[in-house]
Structure formats: structure tokens, C-alpha cells
Design a protein around this motif. Structure first.
Motif, short mmCIF file in Angstrom:
data_model
loop_
_atom_site.label_atom_id
_atom_site.label_comp_id
_atom_site.label_asym_id
_atom_site.label_seq_id
_atom_site.Cartn_x
_atom_site.Cartn_y
_atom_site.Cartn_z
N GLY A 241 29.16 35.62 43.79
CA GLY A 241 30.04 36.60 44.44
C GLY A 241 30.37 36.28 45.86
N ASP A 244 36.17 35.94 47.94
CA ASP A 244 37.02 37.13 47.79
C ASP A 244 38.01 36.91 46.65
OD1 ASP A 244 35.84 38.45 49.95
OD2 ASP A 244 37.20 37.47 51.39
N MET A 271 37.83 35.97 40.64
CA MET A 271 37.00 36.91 41.40
C MET A 271 37.64 38.30 41.38
SD MET A 271 34.64 34.82 42.25
CE MET A 271 33.66 36.03 43.18
N ASP A 273 36.66 42.26 42.96
CA ASP A 273 35.72 43.06 43.75
C ASP A 273 35.46 44.43 43.15
OD1 ASP A 273 34.97 41.26 45.63
OD2 ASP A 273 36.35 41.96 47.19
N PRO A 275 34.07 47.12 41.07
CA PRO A 275 32.91 47.13 40.17
C PRO A 275 33.29 47.62 38.77
CG PRO A 275 32.40 48.22 42.25
CD PRO A 275 33.88 48.04 42.21
N GLU A 283 27.44 44.78 38.80
CA GLU A 283 27.12 43.83 39.86
C GLU A 283 27.95 42.55 39.78
OE1 GLU A 283 25.15 44.54 42.40
OE2 GLU A 283 25.02 46.53 41.48
N TYR A 284 28.59 42.31 38.64
CA TYR A 284 29.34 41.05 38.48
C TYR A 284 30.63 41.08 39.30
CZ TYR A 284 26.23 39.91 34.58
OH TYR A 284 25.13 39.63 33.82
N ARG A 285 30.94 39.94 39.92
CA ARG A 285 32.19 39.78 40.66
C ARG A 285 33.02 38.62 40.11
NH1 ARG A 285 30.82 43.98 41.64
NH2 ARG A 285 30.63 45.12 43.61
N CYS A 286 32.38 37.69 39.43
CA CYS A 286 33.09 36.55 38.83
C CYS A 286 33.28 36.87 37.35
CB CYS A 286 32.27 35.27 39.01
SG CYS A 286 32.98 33.82 38.22
N TRP A 287 34.53 36.99 36.94
CA TRP A 287 34.83 37.44 35.58
C TRP A 287 35.67 36.40 34.82
CZ3 TRP A 287 32.72 41.54 33.20
CH2 TRP A 287 32.10 42.51 34.00
#
Length: 593
Positions: A241, A244, A271, A273, A275, A283-287
Motif C-alpha cells: 500500500g 497512491d 491501487m 484507497d 476501503p 485493509e487491502y489497497r492493491c486490487w
């Protein structure tokens, strides 16, 4: 509908009834012929509510013929249909085409992959209807996989997961496995790492517009040649994470000079932001992008056949690059056109329906005006009626229209025999507000008025049958009292007669009705109309919710004996589901004529 069109409807209905009866070796049903009848005759569609009434007696007469007589009559009406029957004699009786290369697989396994951003609209019913039918045919299985890896633009609705599973159950199917992609993010990360090690991916920090210009010119960006170690480190920073949104993506390396720019070095991870609404994934930010996530899941869950929209052909082509890197065999793919459901003013779009609900224009997902599965379920329409209609559309790559009259005809066949009859006299309608892009429903000019008339003579209690086709179910007792309520349109002119269903023949005399000694022959001769009625003193107040508004009226007292979810047929009005029963009124939802 004029006489010429009515005659043509009857003739076409007879042709389709004969064909259906001969093809299946059993009695034809209204629901079974409505799809092909309306499909071949699109000019019938504006009269969809009237068609079943015309077709029913025609179908009944066709069913009374012997197979030989049916074949002879069909040859007169449509010789080509006889040739088609003869050609089909050697073919298996399936409404859907065989799945490609089905014999190559030990088990057929398919998937429904909904985005849980809201409950399903009617178009969504097509996928589970078709794959559930294939599952039964091949004794296979299917997965319900919630593709919920976009917590921002198609943000999941936490209630939608269960609502969609309820919709699938309503349609008569149960997934063999239920997965949420947001539970599997670590699995996608592992495959992203494997792809990097195979030299099939690179991290890219190009601005979107700059990369698009390079891609369209079939030019690689400066990051395409990064060493594997750098790519590995930057991807782990994405997973942690540390970037940006828009700052870094992981691209799948394809053919930068591919003739289709959409397939050139597409994004596998990005990425975000925002939630995820599920705490387990917040908690994941990289999808992963859908094409990456779906490709991995189809392989890991053993999917053998995929059905997807014709507009998603590029998805299959993108995913094949991944399958080549991982040395996987791509599933069989069937592409089909979109289905548009007629008869609604509201656009069949989850986001649009949600907007209308948020704005207070629709009362909820089960508002009668909403083209949703929840809505037709609340109206008392069986899931099987919707499944049969969707399966009849087949898997053509062309866009297809589904008329709700087909669903109604299917449902009528399913519920008619078991549904009790009751009388309802409509007294007024409270119109609904505008809900759709087309504005107010222009086809509704209905206005109701109730007239109270004293009755003299005749029996004290009327005894109409519970069901006209099932004498063994007995009769229902309706106390007549001193006066009855009729709909104003059913009131006979002065001196004329009318038949009060279950009571007998009456003549209008001044401001009242007088019982006569006429028998049922006056009805059979066509000289006396048959109408529904209710006692003026002993009745049940009814609110019947319809697509056009709330119809208020009075029903016979026996309606009070029903409970929520029971189905009744209001004579000469239509089928309705009991929604709520109270001392003040019984609320029902109108299903269809």
C-alpha cells in the motif's frame, strides 16, 4: 384489438400449439407457445395481456385432436412446420444448444460471477437460469463467485451478497460452491508474483493518458524493460500500500503491436484507497483488475465453460495471455447478446434503480415498477416462470427482447390449477408517480368506480366454486345480504340482465337488482354478461399494488382467511399475492392477468 388482428392471433396460436403438441408429444400450454408466438409476430407485443385469453381456447381445441389430426391440420396451416418436425425427429429435445466439446470433460462446471453492488435486475436471471439448466442436463456443477474486487466504482453492497443468493434460490438453483473474490486477494498476489517471475508482467508508473497514446501507437513505455528484481520490489510495495491511486500499476506483458490496442499490455493490478466495505478486506489497497482475478479463479475452481456477453470478447482474449504464461488450458466460451426486458419504464440498470430508490421515486427494490427479481417475487410470480422464459431465449449472439407476457403465461400455467378464485370489486386507483426515463405510463387510463345496489329475491348465500375446473375442491359461501357492490362498468342498463357469478341472473329494476329465474343458458347464448360482485355489508377492504398504482377495492369476506404469501385469482382481474393481512385492509400485489 380489431377483429382482423384477433383472427390472426388465433390462427398463429393454433399453428404454434399444434407444432408444440406434436414436437413434445403432450398437450400444448399457453406459456410454452408465448415465446415463439411473440418472437415471430412482434406486432402482437402491444397486446401481450390479451393474447393468452385468445390463445387459450384455441390451444384447448388443438389438444383435443389426435396426433394424426394435429399433423393434418398443421400441414394445412404451415407445411414448412411439418418439415421442421420431421427434421427434428432424430434430434434430442433440448431448448439450449449442446455445450461445445462437453464430451472432453469429466465434469461440466460453470460459474455465475455477480458484482454484488445491489440486488439483481431481471436481466441477471438469464445466467443462473441457463447455467442451472446446463448443470441439470450434464449432471454438472456451478460456482457462485462474487467478483467484488472494485471497492470504489462498483462498490459492493453488503446486503447484496445474501440477496443475490436468495434470488438464485428463488429461480430454483443452489450453487455447489460460493466464493467471494475479496477473500482471495492473497491468491491473486501469489499469481501476480508468479507472472513476474515468468517475465509476463512489469510495474508501470506512466500517467494513463501518456500510456494510452503510446499503446495506440504500438510503442512500448520506458518501464517495459525493467529488470525482474525491480518489478518484484515495486509490486511488493504496491501490495504494502505504499503508492497512491494512479501512481503505479502492474501490467500484463502481451504483444505491444497486437492489432487490437485493447489487448496491448493491459493492467493486472492497480491501487485503490477506498476501503472495501467488508471488514475482512478493508485493509487491502492493491486490487486485481477483473480480467486478472476472473482468469485466475476460473482456472482454480475448475470452470470448463464460460458464458459471457458478446461485448466481453476482449476479456477472453486478454485472459488467454495469462493462461499461456501459466500453461493453463482456457475454458470453452459462449458469447451471447444482451437481453432487454420489455414492459418497464425503468432502465434495467442496478445503479439507475438504486438512484431512483435513494431519491424516493421507487419505494425499494421490490417496488412493482422496478424491473428486479425481488419485485416479481413479491408479486407472486414463480421463479420457474422466469427461468423458462430465459431458457427459451437460447444463447444467440444477437440482442434479444423478452416480453413479460411470456413470463406471465408461463406463471399462469404453473399456478392456475392450485389457485383459489375470489371476487374483487375495484373502486378507485391511486396512481404512482413517474419512475422511468419514458415518463408516466401512458397505457394506463384505468379508472374504477363502485356502485351499491339493493338485491331482492334469490338465495341468501351464493356458492361459487373455489376453482371452476376442480369441483372436488368445493364451493365458497358468500352471504348476499340486502345489497351488493358492482364495478360501474359492469352495471347493466335499466331493464337489462346481468349474471352475478355464483349467485345467478338479475335484472336491473330502477336503482336495484331483481333476481330472475333464468338458468345458465342465457350466459351460454351470449345474451347475458357474467360479472364479479361482493356483498355491500360483509366484505374485505383490499389494496392491490400494481405497476400503475394502488388499486383500492372490496373483496368477498373469505379473503380474510388467507395468509401472507398465499396466491389468489381475483375473477376477471388477475392473479395476486397476499402480502399483508390486517383488520384495516388486506394488501396484495398484482401478479398478472
Amino acid at each position: 384489438m380489431d377483429d382482423e388482428l384477433r383472427d390472426r392471433v388465433a390462427r398463429e396460436a393454433e399453428k404454434h400449439a399444434l407444432f408444440n403438441a406434436l414436437k413434445h408429444g403432450s398437450a400444448a400450454r399457453v406459456g410454452a407457445i408465448m415465446g415463439p408466438l411473440m418472437g415471430e409476430n412482434p406486432d402482437f407485443r402491444p397486446h401481450g395481456d390479451e393474447i393468452p385469453e385468445i390463445a387459450a381456447p384455441v390451444i384447448e381445441r388443438a389438444n383435443e385432436l389426435s396426433p394424426a389430426a394435429q399433423r393434418e391440420r398443421l400441414a394445412e396451416l404451415d407445411p414448412a412446420a411439418i418439415e421442421e418436425l420431421e427434421a427434428e425427429d432424430e434430434e434430442p429435445d433440448h431448448q439450449l444448444p449442446d455445450l461445445p466439446d462437453a464430451e472432453d470433460y469429466d465434469e461440466i462446471r460453470m460459474r455465475v460471477a455477480p458484482n454484488p453492488n445491489g440486488p439483481w435486475h431481471l436481466g441477471h436471471a438469464r445466467m443462473p437460469a441457463v447455467i442451472g439448466t446446463y448443470k441439470d442436463r450434464y449432471d454438472g456443477s456451478f460456482v457462485c463467485r462474487f467478483d467484488d474486487t472494485d471497492p470504489e466504482t462498483k462498490r459492493p453492497d453488503l446486503d447484496a451478497y445474501d440477496q443475490i443468493l436468495e434470488d438464485i434460490a428463488y429461480l430454483g438453483f443452489e450453487p455447489d460452491e460460493v466464493l467471494r473474490a475479496s477473500d482471495r486477494v492473497e491468491t491473486y498476489y501469489d499469481h501476480g508474483r508468479e507472472l513476474i517471475e515468468a517475465g509476463g508482467a512489469y510495474t508501470c508508473s506512466c500517467e494513463a493518458e501518456a500510456f494510452s497514446a503510446l499503446k495506440n501507437d504500438a510503442e512500448p513505455c520506458e518501464h517495459r524493460g525493467k529488470d525482474r528484481e525491480t518489478v518484484r520490489e515495486e509490486f511488493e510495495a504496491m501490495v504494502a500500500g505504499e503508492y497512491d491511486p494512479g501512481e503505479m500499476v502492474l501490467r500484463v506483458k502481451t504483444d505491444i503491436e497486437h492489432k487490437n490496442p485493447a489487448l496491448r499490455d493491459w493492467v493486472g493490478f492497480r491501487m485503490i484507497d477506498t476501503p472495501h466495505p467488508r471488514p475482512e478486506a478493508a485493509e487491502y489497497r492493491c486490487w486485481p483488475m477483473l480480467d486478472f482475478q476472473s482468469a485466475v479463479d476460473d482456472q482454480l475452481t475448475g470452470v470448463t465453460h464460460i458464458i459471457r456477453g458478446i461485448d466481453l470478447q476482449d476479456s477472453a482474449k486478454r485472459q488467454r495471455f495469462l493462461y499461456e504464461y501459466f500453461d493453463w488450458s482456457y475454458p470453452e466460451v459462449i458469447h451471447w447478446g444482451h437481453v432487454q426486458v420489455e414492459d418497464y419504464d425503468v432502465k434495467m440498470s442496478t445503479s439507475r434503480i438504486k438512484e431512483l430508490i435513494d431519491d424516493g421515486i421507487l419505494e425499494g427494490w421490490d417496488d412493482p415498477r422496478a424491473p428486479t427479481i425481488m419485485s416479481v417475487r413479491r408479486r407472486g410470480i414463480r421463479g420457474q416462470a422466469l427461468v423458462d422464459a430465459m431458457v427459451d431465449l437460447g444463447t444467440s449472439t444477437s440482442n434479444v427482447d423478452l416480453s413479460m407476457s411470456t413470463v406471465y403465461a408461463n406463471n399462469r400455467d404453473l399456478v392456475d390449477d392450485e389457485t383459489d378464485r375470489r371476487f374483487l370489486v375495484r373502486e378507485s386507483i391511486e396512481p404512482r408517480g413517474e419512475a422511468g426515463e419514458k415518463g408516466a405510463r401512458s397505457d394506463n387510463e384505468a379508472a374504477f368506480e363502485t356502485v351499491e345496489l339493493p338485491v331482492s329475491g334469490g338465495p341468501d348465500v351464493a356458492e361459487p366454486p373455489v376453482h371452476p375446473d376442480h369441483e372436488d375442491r368445493g364451493t365458497r359461501e358468500i352471504p348476499v345480504g340486502d345489497a351488493v357492490l358492482l364495478e360501474a362498468d359492469d352495471l347493466p342498463p335499466a331493464g337489462e340482465r346481468v349474471w352475478l357469478k355464483g349467485f345467478g341472473c338479475v335484472r336491473r329494476d330502477g336503482d336495484g337488482l331483481v333476481y330472475t329465474e333464468d338458468d345458465i343458458e342465457v350466459v351460454r347464448e351470449g345474451s347475458v354478461d357474467v360479472v364479479q360482485w361482493v356483498p355491500a355489508a360483509d366484505n374485505v377492504r383490499v389494496r392491490m399494488r400494481t405497476m400503475d398504482g394502488d388499486v383500492l377495492g372490496r373483496a368477498e369476506p373469505g379473503l380474510a382467511d388467507y395468509e401472507s404469501d398465499d396466491l389468489v385469482q381475483f375473477v376477471r382481474v388477475g392473479f395476486a399475492r397476499i402480502d399483508d393481512v390486517s383488520d384495516e385492509e388486506t394488501v396484495t400485489y398484482f401478479a398478472h392477468p
